[in-house]
Design an enzyme around this catalytic site. Sequence first.
Site: not given
Ligand code: PA5
Length: 487
Positions: A304, A346, A454
């Site tokens: 990410e 493995h 989303k």
């Molecule tokens: O790194 C991030 O910000 C995202 O991966 C969030 O952790 C994830 O989408 C969950 O979001 P939230 O904590 O708002 O539910």
Amino acid sequence: MSLKFDFNGLFDFNVGKNHGVTERELKDYSKDAQGAFDHLSKLFADKEARIRLSLEWFNLPRQDAKLISEIQKFGADIAKKYENVLFLGIGGSFLGLKAAQDALLSPYHNDFAGARKKRPRVYFEGNNLDPETLSVLLSNLNPKKTFVVCISKSGETSETKAAFEITLNWLKKGAGKNYGRQVFAITDPKSGTLRKKVNEANGKDGLSFRSLPLLEGVGGRFSEFNMGLLHLAIIGIKIKDVLSGAGAMAKRCMKADIKRNPAFMYALLHTILYKEKGMDIAVLMPFSEQLKSTADWYIQLLAESTGKKFERKVIFESGVEKWVNGENILNTGRTPVAARGTNDLHSIQQNNIEGENNKVLTFIKINKFKNDVKVPDTKDFLAGKKYSVLLSVAQEGTEWALTRENRPNCTITMPEINAFSWGELLFFFEMATAYEGELLNINAFNQPGVESYKNYMYYKLKKPGLKPEVAKEIESNSVQKKRKFLL
Ligand code: PA5
């Protein structure tokens, strides 16, 4: 003893100059590296910039000691009172907790009272929309003996929201009218529907829907030392030991001299290998079952943070630094893969050794385990050998085999898995990822790519407030499904 980073296996003298970094290349990158270091250190030193650009995680090792001891005490009280604790959350609101759970607690914690040491069983849900797991869990847990912690920074994430509503219903039915006292939320201090719900319920009964605010400027995947604290307290880990480990690593990773800064060295060598030698896959392979979930946590962190479409453009408005998308499309970022030794020797290892030479392996090696077992004396070559020795030889063998095939690899050694060294490990990767983002010139602290699915869900499920341009984009760009391509 502190965590060690051995990067010999990333250099040409071990894996050849087509697949390894040369001293010359390291020198050629030194100007870029210096620029990246100077920029990040300037931002880390500026509280306002840290909050504005989502870099506040850097300060988490230095949290208020009084608040930490209150959380520790509250967690211990919950642990005494309940048989089960159910954590709801996804992504950064889940992976760090799961990593801590598996690394710092005894294996088979939920299965055996002896392993649990009077702590509650811990479950994680809301990290998927798979109907099987939540149904089975709720139909087997006793609601009267279960405490529920809902974690969502935005307070809007569908997976968490849906699981929370289902769980609340279940609690309401099974735990009686004061069910809200068994509910805790960790979310944004001001915004989001979770915050609204919490404030309403807590306003009516101060013991219901208690909550902890998330700090401003700390993004989900960098937030284990913020949103994971109550979980650590409930499972009986000393928060201050984890934070001391993170703090010790923060100091090491702020050294301007790259030869003394492990995270910076890690980021720079991996970036050179990525950009100059086409090493676009990052395999993290701990030689420890307990660290597999930490590798899963790293997947999110790297993917990410560095998997980005646009180059970052730094602009200044009235002297204030801001980051916007530049004109250049980069589509950059190494692809992380989580594996574990010896299990995956493995499995994926065949490809690591003989498949395309486009991967860098990072091993995590543990020097000392809490438990050890010995193979009985059976006249076999394994007779009398300790498991820890076998594991260590297997790791050495993997390193040797990869190096022999000119496959770049490096090793992080932990003296043992404990709260301090695990705190060090997480902070090492967070710092390395921040440096990597800087070297790639991208914004490592947002995740615009996860918004599309989303939005599609919001559109299909008719969530109010969806922007008309988003709806229009979905309507005019459907996926083609031709009948002749369906068998
Ligand atoms: O790194 C991030 O910000 C995202 O991966 C969030 O952790 C994830 O989408 C969950 O979001 P939230 O904590 O708002 O539910």
